[in-house]
Design a protein around this motif. Structure first.
Motif, mmCIF file in Angstrom:
data_model
loop_
_atom_site.group_PDB
_atom_site.id
_atom_site.type_symbol
_atom_site.label_atom_id
_atom_site.label_comp_id
_atom_site.label_asym_id
_atom_site.label_seq_id
_atom_site.Cartn_x
_atom_site.Cartn_y
_atom_site.Cartn_z
ATOM 1 N N TYR A 39 4.303 14.113 -13.290
ATOM 2 C CA TYR A 39 5.139 12.924 -13.422
ATOM 3 C C TYR A 39 4.392 11.783 -14.110
ATOM 4 C CZ TYR A 39 7.394 15.601 -9.726
ATOM 5 O OH TYR A 39 7.957 16.618 -9.004
ATOM 6 N N ASN A 40 5.107 11.079 -14.982
ATOM 7 C CA ASN A 40 4.627 9.837 -15.573
ATOM 8 C C ASN A 40 5.262 8.671 -14.822
ATOM 9 O OD1 ASN A 40 3.080 11.065 -17.662
ATOM 10 N ND2 ASN A 40 4.974 11.460 -18.787
ATOM 11 N N ILE A 41 4.452 7.894 -14.157
ATOM 12 C CA ILE A 41 4.938 6.827 -13.287
ATOM 13 C C ILE A 41 5.052 5.521 -14.055
ATOM 14 C CG2 ILE A 41 4.518 5.534 -11.145
ATOM 15 C CD1 ILE A 41 5.057 8.539 -10.777
ATOM 16 N N GLN A 69 0.809 -1.209 0.000
ATOM 17 C CA GLN A 69 0.000 0.000 0.000
ATOM 18 C C GLN A 69 0.849 1.270 0.000
ATOM 19 O OE1 GLN A 69 -3.598 -0.113 2.569
ATOM 20 N NE2 GLN A 69 -2.991 -2.213 3.057
ATOM 21 N N ARG A 70 2.031 1.214 0.597
ATOM 22 C CA ARG A 70 2.875 2.416 0.601
ATOM 23 C C ARG A 70 3.284 2.775 -0.821
ATOM 24 N NH1 ARG A 70 6.129 5.417 4.089
ATOM 25 N NH2 ARG A 70 8.017 6.303 3.191
ATOM 26 N N VAL A 71 3.794 1.790 -1.552
ATOM 27 C CA VAL A 71 4.228 2.051 -2.925
ATOM 28 C C VAL A 71 3.056 2.522 -3.775
ATOM 29 C CG1 VAL A 71 5.115 0.968 -5.027
ATOM 30 C CG2 VAL A 71 6.226 0.522 -2.827
ATOM 31 N N GLU A 72 1.905 1.886 -3.600
ATOM 32 C CA GLU A 72 0.724 2.277 -4.377
ATOM 33 C C GLU A 72 0.340 3.725 -4.090
ATOM 34 O OE1 GLU A 72 -3.939 1.004 -5.172
ATOM 35 O OE2 GLU A 72 -2.761 -0.088 -3.693
ATOM 36 N N LYS A 73 0.363 4.110 -2.808
ATOM 37 C CA LYS A 73 -0.037 5.478 -2.458
ATOM 38 C C LYS A 73 0.970 6.509 -2.976
ATOM 39 C CE LYS A 73 -0.716 4.979 2.032
ATOM 40 N NZ LYS A 73 -0.849 3.629 2.600
ATOM 41 N N ARG A 85 -3.727 -0.700 -12.431
ATOM 42 C CA ARG A 85 -3.288 0.604 -11.961
ATOM 43 C C ARG A 85 -3.484 1.617 -13.081
ATOM 44 N NH1 ARG A 85 0.260 -0.518 -7.499
ATOM 45 N NH2 ARG A 85 -0.936 -2.077 -6.345
ATOM 46 N N SER A 86 -3.469 2.870 -12.741
ATOM 47 C CA SER A 86 -3.681 3.926 -13.729
ATOM 48 C C SER A 86 -2.384 4.327 -14.425
ATOM 49 C CB SER A 86 -4.291 5.153 -13.048
ATOM 50 O OG SER A 86 -3.430 5.642 -12.027
ATOM 51 N N TYR A 87 -1.306 3.601 -14.169
ATOM 52 C CA TYR A 87 0.005 3.884 -14.756
ATOM 53 C C TYR A 87 0.634 2.545 -15.146
ATOM 54 C CZ TYR A 87 0.595 3.058 -9.774
ATOM 55 O OH TYR A 87 0.489 2.543 -8.502
ATOM 56 N N PRO A 88 1.638 2.549 -16.013
ATOM 57 C CA PRO A 88 2.245 1.291 -16.463
ATOM 58 C C PRO A 88 2.902 0.511 -15.317
ATOM 59 C CG PRO A 88 2.865 3.105 -17.905
ATOM 60 C CD PRO A 88 2.188 3.715 -16.729
ATOM 61 N N VAL A 89 2.680 -0.790 -15.339
ATOM 62 C CA VAL A 89 3.230 -1.689 -14.318
ATOM 63 C C VAL A 89 3.867 -2.884 -15.019
ATOM 64 C CG1 VAL A 89 2.637 -3.267 -12.441
ATOM 65 C CG2 VAL A 89 1.550 -1.031 -12.555
ATOM 66 N N SER A 90 5.035 -3.301 -14.550
ATOM 67 C CA SER A 90 5.654 -4.533 -15.038
ATOM 68 C C SER A 90 6.212 -5.309 -13.861
ATOM 69 C CB SER A 90 6.772 -4.229 -16.050
ATOM 70 O OG SER A 90 7.788 -3.462 -15.456
ATOM 71 N N ARG A 91 6.246 -6.631 -14.004
ATOM 72 C CA ARG A 91 6.789 -7.488 -12.944
ATOM 73 C C ARG A 91 7.823 -8.426 -13.551
ATOM 74 N NH1 ARG A 91 1.109 -8.744 -9.786
ATOM 75 N NH2 ARG A 91 0.387 -8.963 -11.918
ATOM 76 N N CYS A 99 2.942 6.202 -5.613
ATOM 77 C CA CYS A 99 2.760 6.281 -7.072
ATOM 78 C C CYS A 99 1.513 7.082 -7.425
ATOM 79 C CB CYS A 99 2.669 4.884 -7.679
ATOM 80 S SG CYS A 99 4.216 3.957 -7.655
ATOM 81 N N LYS A 100 0.447 6.857 -6.701
ATOM 82 C CA LYS A 100 -0.804 7.563 -6.975
ATOM 83 C C LYS A 100 -0.646 9.060 -6.713
ATOM 84 C CE LYS A 100 -5.789 6.970 -6.110
ATOM 85 N NZ LYS A 100 -6.200 8.299 -5.643
#
Length: 365
Positions: free
Chosen positions: A30-32, A15-19, A47-53, A21-22
């Motif tokens: 910023y483009n996250i 949740q910290r990383v998500e908050k 998510r509303s921004y690009p995510v990769s794992r 980034c949001k």
């Protein structure tokens, strides 16, 4: 302006990383881009921004760390450009970020969620020396840093003689008080939420439940879950203790609001625990349920300032303190919890993040 955020987990429940980034993405500047990995699986997420794992093949954590360092380094080189800020979360992502930052001459922000080298899982092990060497090599060279508690900031400042990191505490978004004080639980509900790790006090709490007239709900998963389930069976407490498993944040918030008391009863086994301000405490406060917490520097501030529950100096008083809070009832703490909720919310932390990144941008671009 691109911000590439990296963290060693599968992203779903961080949740910290998500908050963070949001907050940055909604700033409009910023483009996250967020990078995690498949450690712990690949659950679906949007998510509303690009995510990769990054896909790790290693099944043992120490090897997964090594594999992740190399793969993250290559990913960052592919993704970053001269108009990028790197955001490294915790020590296990720092080396690749630092190397790419130096190579491309772009700024790096380090967010230390904990004192990684002082975690109980590393205490006394050879790997602790390796991580300490890495930490002592890179952290003094970091220009921009934030961390998750006032005590953590003091520790980094004193240990490495660096400017005091910006403190961004991992509080939830502010919530309205939705408690219905006319609806009483029978039996009452004690809630522990979080990872089922050693030194979280659960091995002391489970036997104490024999003398507490309530149910214990354990919301989370982890390496000690099976052991604690067996302990519950051996004490014949299955009718009083429920293991709810790992819950998505929205479901966890629902469960939290139903409880009568929330626990954060970590043991003093390493400075990372001792100086922590666990996320669950502010989660309990926002849900307007009173707390019982360990008498550690950051945790005691909440109880001392707002009188939202009780502190325990040792585990012999655990049952007594829990029973006192249960007997008082949630409504007894209503005004105190409402005041604490106004302070312990993400809305008070967001300006610190945006100010830090504005500083980074102004000094580097």
């Amino acid at each position: 302006m691109k911000v590439i955020v990296s963290v060693f987990n599968n992203l779903l429940t961080d949740q910290r990383v998500e908050k963070v980034c949001k907050t940055l993405s909604e700033d409009g500047v910023y483009n996250i881009e967020l990078i995690g990995n498949n450690w712990g699986g690949l659950p679906e997420m949007t998510r509303s921004y690009p995510v990769s794992r990054l896909i790790l093949k290693s099944k043992i954590l120490r090897y997964a760390y090594v594999e992740f360092q190399w793969k993250l380094y290559r990913k960052l080189l592919e993704t970053a450009d001269r108009n990028t800020i790197l955001l490294s979360n915790d020590l296990d992502t720092l080396l690749p970020n630092y190397l790419v930052s130096r190579k491309l001459k772009i700024p790096l922000v380090f967010d230390s969620h904990e004192i990684f080298t002082e975690m109980p899982s590393l205490t006394g092990r050879f790997t602790q020396k390796i991580w300490r060497s890495l930490e002592s090599f890179i952290v003094p060279k970091i220009q921009y840093m934030m961390t998750a508690s006032e005590s953590y900031a003091d520790w980094f400042h004193k240990t490495y003689e660096i400017p005091r990191p910006v403190v961004v505490q991992n509080f939830p978004l502010k919530m309205a008080n939705t408690q219905d004080y006319n609806q009483l639980n029978s039996p009452k509900i004690i809630l522990y939420q979080g990872v089922i790790n050693p030194y979280r006090g659960l091995d002391k709490l489970i036997p104490a439940m024999a003398d507490i007239e309530a149910e214990l709900w354990i919301a989370g998963d982890g390496p000690r879950k099976i052991e604690y389930q067996e302990l519950t069976k051996s004490l014949k407490l299955e009718n009083k203790i429920r293991f709810l498993g790992k819950l998505v944040p929205s479901k966890l918030r629902e469960i939290t609001q139903t409880a009568d008391v929330g626990l954060s009863i970590e043991e003093n086994h390493g400075l990372s625990y001792y100086f922590s301000m666990p996320n669950k405490i502010s989660d309990y406060v926002q849900a307007r349920i009173p707390v019982v917490v360990s008498d550690f520097p950051e945790m005691r501030k909440v109880v001392d300032e707002f009188q939202v529950g009780k502190k325990i100096a040792n585990y012999t008083e655990l049952g007594k303190k829990i029973n006192t809070v249960l007997q008082n009832g949630k409504q007894f703490y209503e005004n105190s919890l409402n005041s604490a909720a106004d302070k312990y919310c993400w809305e008070k932390e967001e300006p610190k993040i945006t100010a830090l990144f504005e500083k980074v941008k102004a000094e580097n671009f």
